[in-house]
Write a protein that holds these residues in place. Structure first.
Motif, PDB file in Angstrom:
ATOM      1  N   THR A  41       0.837  -1.206   0.000  1.00  0.00           N
ATOM      2  CA  THR A  41       0.000   0.000   0.000  1.00  0.00           C
ATOM      3  C   THR A  41       0.865   1.247   0.000  1.00  0.00           C
ATOM      4  O   THR A  41       0.587   2.211  -0.737  1.00  0.00           O
ATOM      5  CB  THR A  41      -0.943   0.001   1.221  1.00  0.00           C
ATOM      6  OG1 THR A  41      -1.788  -1.148   1.148  1.00  0.00           O
ATOM      7  CG2 THR A  41      -1.805   1.246   1.250  1.00  0.00           C
ATOM      8  N   THR A  63      -5.224  -2.831   0.304  1.00  0.00           N
ATOM      9  CA  THR A  63      -4.539  -4.043  -0.128  1.00  0.00           C
ATOM     10  C   THR A  63      -4.928  -5.196   0.788  1.00  0.00           C
ATOM     11  O   THR A  63      -4.953  -5.039   2.012  1.00  0.00           O
ATOM     12  CB  THR A  63      -3.010  -3.853  -0.097  1.00  0.00           C
ATOM     13  OG1 THR A  63      -2.683  -2.677  -0.836  1.00  0.00           O
ATOM     14  CG2 THR A  63      -2.308  -5.044  -0.700  1.00  0.00           C
ATOM     15  N   VAL A  68      -4.655  -5.294  -4.824  1.00  0.00           N
ATOM     16  CA  VAL A  68      -4.838  -3.871  -4.566  1.00  0.00           C
ATOM     17  C   VAL A  68      -6.174  -3.417  -5.131  1.00  0.00           C
ATOM     18  O   VAL A  68      -6.502  -3.719  -6.279  1.00  0.00           O
ATOM     19  CB  VAL A  68      -3.687  -3.053  -5.192  1.00  0.00           C
ATOM     20  CG1 VAL A  68      -3.900  -1.572  -4.979  1.00  0.00           C
ATOM     21  CG2 VAL A  68      -2.351  -3.496  -4.611  1.00  0.00           C
TER      22      VAL A  68
END
Length: 103
Positions: A41, A63, A68
């Motif tokens: 992230t 995430t 993601v």
């Protein structure tokens, strides 16, 4: 059984319980996966901010197990660019695009 043996068995049981409680499941991350996702992230957010053409403050990043998710209300031209940028980042397994184009 002596008091010392009972205490040692109790401590071993607690240690075993702690290890099992940290084990990952399909709906929950393990401790190592959580740390890995936090790093991913951070990398994604840094890459989005580093791109001068993207409005990174309008893109939300989450995430979970290397996947993601991008969301937010973003100019239509920036959506494909952001997804392509995120796919290049090491550790990213998949990108889910939930960004909504705005005028």
């Amino acid at each position: 059984m002596t008091l010392a043996e009972r205490f040692m068995r109790f401590l071993c049981g607690c240690a075993l319980l702690a290890l099992v409680a940290c084990a990952p499941t399909p709906q929950r991350e393990g401790t190592g996966e959580y740390i890995d996702d936090t790093v991913i992230t951070a990398k994604v957010k840094a890459a989005l901010v580093a791109d001068p053409d993207l409005k990174a403050t309008q893109i939300n990043v989450e995430t979970f197990k290397g996947r993601v998710q991008l969301s937010g209300f973003v100019p239509a031209a920036d959506i494909a660019r952001a997804v392509a940028l995120v796919r290049k980042i090491e550790g990213v397994k998949d990108v889910k695009n939930d960004m909504v184009p705005r005028n």
